[in-house]
Design a protein around this motif. Sequence first.
Motif, short mmCIF file in Angstrom:
data_model
loop_
_atom_site.label_atom_id
_atom_site.label_comp_id
_atom_site.label_asym_id
_atom_site.label_seq_id
_atom_site.Cartn_x
_atom_site.Cartn_y
_atom_site.Cartn_z
N GLY A 22 0.81 -1.22 0.00
CA GLY A 22 0.00 0.00 0.00
C GLY A 22 0.84 1.26 0.00
O GLY A 22 0.51 2.24 -0.68
N VAL A 23 1.93 1.24 0.74
CA VAL A 23 2.83 2.41 0.75
C VAL A 23 3.46 2.61 -0.62
O VAL A 23 3.55 3.73 -1.12
N SER A 24 3.90 1.51 -1.23
CA SER A 24 4.54 1.64 -2.55
C SER A 24 3.54 2.08 -3.62
O SER A 24 3.92 2.74 -4.58
N LEU A 25 2.27 1.74 -3.44
CA LEU A 25 1.24 2.15 -4.40
C LEU A 25 0.58 3.47 -4.00
O LEU A 25 -0.27 3.97 -4.74
N SER A 26 0.94 4.00 -2.85
CA SER A 26 0.33 5.22 -2.30
C SER A 26 -1.18 5.08 -2.19
O SER A 26 -1.94 5.98 -2.52
N SER A 27 -1.61 3.91 -1.71
CA SER A 27 -3.03 3.64 -1.57
C SER A 27 -3.41 3.55 -0.09
O SER A 27 -2.98 2.63 0.62
N ILE A 28 -4.21 4.50 0.34
CA ILE A 28 -4.64 4.53 1.74
C ILE A 28 -5.48 3.30 2.06
O ILE A 28 -5.38 2.74 3.16
N VAL A 29 -6.31 2.86 1.13
CA VAL A 29 -7.18 1.71 1.37
C VAL A 29 -6.35 0.45 1.60
O VAL A 29 -6.62 -0.32 2.53
N VAL A 30 -5.34 0.23 0.78
CA VAL A 30 -4.50 -0.96 0.92
C VAL A 30 -3.69 -0.89 2.21
O VAL A 30 -3.52 -1.88 2.92
N ILE A 31 -3.22 0.31 2.56
CA ILE A 31 -2.48 0.48 3.82
C ILE A 31 -3.40 0.16 5.00
O ILE A 31 -3.00 -0.54 5.94
N ALA A 32 -4.61 0.66 4.97
CA ALA A 32 -5.57 0.41 6.05
C ALA A 32 -5.91 -1.07 6.15
O ALA A 32 -6.02 -1.62 7.26
N LEU A 33 -6.08 -1.72 5.01
CA LEU A 33 -6.36 -3.15 5.01
C LEU A 33 -5.20 -3.93 5.62
O LEU A 33 -5.40 -4.81 6.47
N GLY A 34 -3.99 -3.60 5.23
CA GLY A 34 -2.82 -4.28 5.79
C GLY A 34 -2.67 -4.03 7.27
O GLY A 34 -2.33 -4.93 8.05
N ALA A 35 -2.95 -2.79 7.71
CA ALA A 35 -2.87 -2.47 9.13
C ALA A 35 -3.93 -3.24 9.91
O ALA A 35 -3.66 -3.72 11.03
N ALA A 36 -5.11 -3.37 9.35
CA ALA A 36 -6.16 -4.11 10.03
C ALA A 36 -5.80 -5.59 10.16
O ALA A 36 -5.97 -6.19 11.22
N VAL A 37 -5.26 -6.16 9.10
CA VAL A 37 -4.84 -7.56 9.16
C VAL A 37 -3.72 -7.73 10.18
O VAL A 37 -3.74 -8.65 10.99
N THR A 38 -2.76 -6.81 10.16
CA THR A 38 -1.63 -6.90 11.07
C THR A 38 -2.06 -6.72 12.52
O THR A 38 -1.56 -7.40 13.41
N ALA A 39 -3.01 -5.84 12.77
CA ALA A 39 -3.40 -5.53 14.15
C ALA A 39 -4.48 -6.46 14.69
O ALA A 39 -4.36 -6.94 15.82
N PHE A 40 -5.51 -6.73 13.90
CA PHE A 40 -6.67 -7.41 14.46
C PHE A 40 -6.65 -8.93 14.34
O PHE A 40 -7.21 -9.62 15.18
N SER A 41 -6.02 -9.47 13.32
CA SER A 41 -5.98 -10.93 13.19
C SER A 41 -5.24 -11.60 14.33
O SER A 41 -5.76 -12.56 14.92
#
Length: 101
Positions: free
Chosen positions: A63-82
């Motif tokens: 997400g950072v490399s694509l500059s996509s807030i949605v992908v960053i948020a998705l990755g953060a959610a997976v990293t934090a909540f799973s």
Amino acid sequence: MGLPEDEQRELDAIEQRLAEDDPKFAAKLVRTPSPHHRLPRRVLKLIGLLLIYVVGLVVVITGVSLSSIVVIALGAAVTAFSPVAIVVQTWRTRGNDEPSG
């Protein structure tokens, strides 16, 4: 502590008859389990937890490399909540496994 000789002979005879009657089934019984079946359940859960965490981090980096807030948020959610969900589930089922007394 081994079996008495007569019981060991009986078991050997049963094994031999089984091998003669159904060789495919007998071969399945002799086959050693795959490595992941030999690992304790806790170790498998820990490996799964680490894999989910790594996948989340990879999604964040993507997400950072694509500059996509949605992908960053998705990755953060997976990293934090799973991992939290897995720990909570393990904690809840742990209480059911303990003998009451």
